[in-house]
Enzyme design. Structure first.
Site, PDB file in Angstrom:
ATOM      1  CE  LYS A 128      -2.381  -1.071   3.772  1.00  0.00           C
ATOM      2  NZ  LYS A 128      -1.864  -2.386   4.150  1.00  0.00           N
TER       3      LYS A 128
ATOM      4  NE  ARG B   3      -4.836  -2.333   9.750  1.00  0.00           N
ATOM      5  CZ  ARG B   3      -3.707  -1.760   9.324  1.00  0.00           C
ATOM      6  NH1 ARG B   3      -3.683  -0.509   8.974  1.00  0.00           N
ATOM      7  NH2 ARG B   3      -2.615  -2.470   9.252  1.00  0.00           N
TER       8      ARG B   3
ATOM      9  NE  ARG C 198       8.154  -3.837   6.224  1.00  0.00           N
ATOM     10  CZ  ARG C 198       6.921  -3.335   6.191  1.00  0.00           C
ATOM     11  NH1 ARG C 198       6.476  -2.747   5.108  1.00  0.00           N
ATOM     12  NH2 ARG C 198       6.136  -3.451   7.231  1.00  0.00           N
TER      13      ARG C 198
ATOM     14  NE  ARG D 148       6.799  -1.884  10.863  1.00  0.00           N
ATOM     15  CZ  ARG D 148       5.816  -1.560  10.022  1.00  0.00           C
ATOM     16  NH1 ARG D 148       6.064  -0.795   8.969  1.00  0.00           N
ATOM     17  NH2 ARG D 148       4.593  -1.977  10.215  1.00  0.00           N
TER      18      ARG D 148
ATOM     19  NE  ARG E  13       1.252  -6.061  10.825  1.00  0.00           N
ATOM     20  CZ  ARG E  13       2.244  -5.588  10.060  1.00  0.00           C
ATOM     21  NH1 ARG E  13       3.428  -6.162  10.064  1.00  0.00           N
ATOM     22  NH2 ARG E  13       2.048  -4.535   9.307  1.00  0.00           N
TER      23      ARG E  13
HETATM   24  P1  AMP Z   1       0.383  -0.621   9.231  1.00  0.00           P
HETATM   25  O1  AMP Z   1       1.711   0.011   9.079  1.00  0.00           O
HETATM   26  O2  AMP Z   1      -0.716   0.083   8.452  1.00  0.00           O
HETATM   27  O3  AMP Z   1       0.385  -2.101   8.966  1.00  0.00           O
HETATM   28  O4  AMP Z   1      -0.050  -0.435  10.774  1.00  0.00           O
HETATM   29  C1  AMP Z   1       0.753  -0.925  11.820  1.00  0.00           C
HETATM   30  C2  AMP Z   1      -0.103  -1.190  13.056  1.00  0.00           C
HETATM   31  O5  AMP Z   1      -0.753   0.029  13.470  1.00  0.00           O
HETATM   32  C3  AMP Z   1      -1.250  -2.180  12.850  1.00  0.00           C
HETATM   33  O6  AMP Z   1      -0.834  -3.527  12.968  1.00  0.00           O
HETATM   34  C4  AMP Z   1      -2.204  -1.759  13.982  1.00  0.00           C
HETATM   35  O7  AMP Z   1      -1.748  -2.196  15.247  1.00  0.00           O
HETATM   36  C5  AMP Z   1      -2.072  -0.246  13.955  1.00  0.00           C
HETATM   37  N1  AMP Z   1      -3.046   0.363  13.019  1.00  0.00           N
HETATM   38  C6  AMP Z   1      -2.781   1.062  11.875  1.00  0.00           C
HETATM   39  N2  AMP Z   1      -3.911   1.473  11.292  1.00  0.00           N
HETATM   40  C7  AMP Z   1      -4.926   1.048  12.068  1.00  0.00           C
HETATM   41  C8  AMP Z   1      -6.355   1.134  11.993  1.00  0.00           C
HETATM   42  N3  AMP Z   1      -6.969   1.745  10.951  1.00  0.00           N
HETATM   43  N4  AMP Z   1      -7.080   0.568  12.991  1.00  0.00           N
HETATM   44  C9  AMP Z   1      -6.485  -0.043  14.028  1.00  0.00           C
HETATM   45  N5  AMP Z   1      -5.157  -0.192  14.164  1.00  0.00           N
HETATM   46  C10 AMP Z   1      -4.374   0.357  13.194  1.00  0.00           C
END
Ligand code: AMP
Length: 216
Positions: A13, A88, A127, A160, A171
């Site tokens: 994304k 989400r 990564r 990370r 996830r």
């Molecule tokens: P990402 O980098 O988008 O994969 O986000 C990393 C982490 O941030 C996710 O695994 C969640 O713990 C949290 N997170 C990001 N966006 C959201 C969202 N829209 N709703 C809930 N948790 C989020």
């Protein structure tokens, strides 16, 4: 242009968002990036979110919705925005509908990036990221010249915590249970388009150009 990118963690994304932003001057809103910046700055929001993020769970809807609502009223969103990683969950999607209605604006498209789970695991476990400047590396395709040291700024290159395999599997489960139902939600509103995430870093940009050309 106002669009949402939906895809499993590791579907690319962020990469697609970057290529779109080079062409269109719209705000890129990544809820994951906003949360990570808050964790780094040790804000109250960051301290609350950290535990959820490290275990691959979702941060509670109320926290995320308030964060996005305030972000959408910032001036750089006037020309449009791209939401990456939000919504989400179904409650987040419904809250977004209300926010957009309040602002008297609507979405142009919701783009689903389709990818296989095993490709995600392979991509994310390899990564690495620079702790200082955020440059992304990959132990197979793009290793740092000196292991653990950023080519660009000399910062520490690390994995990370949420890119460890057990967390990634978590996830992915969360994605299939809570986020994938949004695909039907937006399909029923007739604004969903799906693309193969393996189609290259410009695949969404090309699709948007095609839609624009077709007057959609
Ligand atoms: P990402 O980098 O988008 O994969 O986000 C990393 C982490 O941030 C996710 O695994 C969640 O713990 C949290 N997170 C990001 N966006 C959201 C969202 N829209 N709703 C809930 N948790 C989020």
């Amino acid at each position: 242009m106002r669009i949402i990118l939906i895809g499993a963690p590791g579907s690319g994304k962020g990469t697609q968002a970057e290529s779109i932003r080079q062409k269109y001057p719209i705000a890129h809103i990544s809820t994951g990036d906003i949360l990570r910046a808050n964790v780094k700055a040790d804000t109250e929001l960051g301290r609350n979110a950290k535990g959820y993020m490290e275990s691959g769970k979702l941060v509670p809807d109320s926290v995320i919705v308030a964060m996005v609502e305030s972000r959408l009223t910032e001036p750089d969103c006037k020309e449009g925005f791209l939401l990456d990683g939000f919504p989400r969950t179904r409650p987040q999607a419904e809250a977004l509908d209300s926010i957009l209605e309040k602002l008297s604006i609507s979405l142009d498209a919701v783009v689903q990036l389709d990818v296989d789970d095993e490709i995600v695991v392979q991509r994310l476990t390899t990564r690495r990221v620079c702790k200082s400047c955020g440059e992304i590396y990959n132990t197979v395709f793009k290793p740092a010249k000196v292991e653990g040291v950023c080519d660009k700024c000399g910062g520490d290159v690390i994995q990370r915590n949420d890119d460890k395999e057990s967390v990634i599997r978590n996830r992915l489960t969360v994605f299939h249970e809570q986020t994938a139902p949004l695909i039907d939600y937006y399909r029923s509103k007739d604004i969903l388009v799906s693309v193969d995430a393996a189609g290259g870093k410009d695949v969404v940009l090309k699709l948007l150009e095609k839609m624009k050309g077709a007057g959609k």
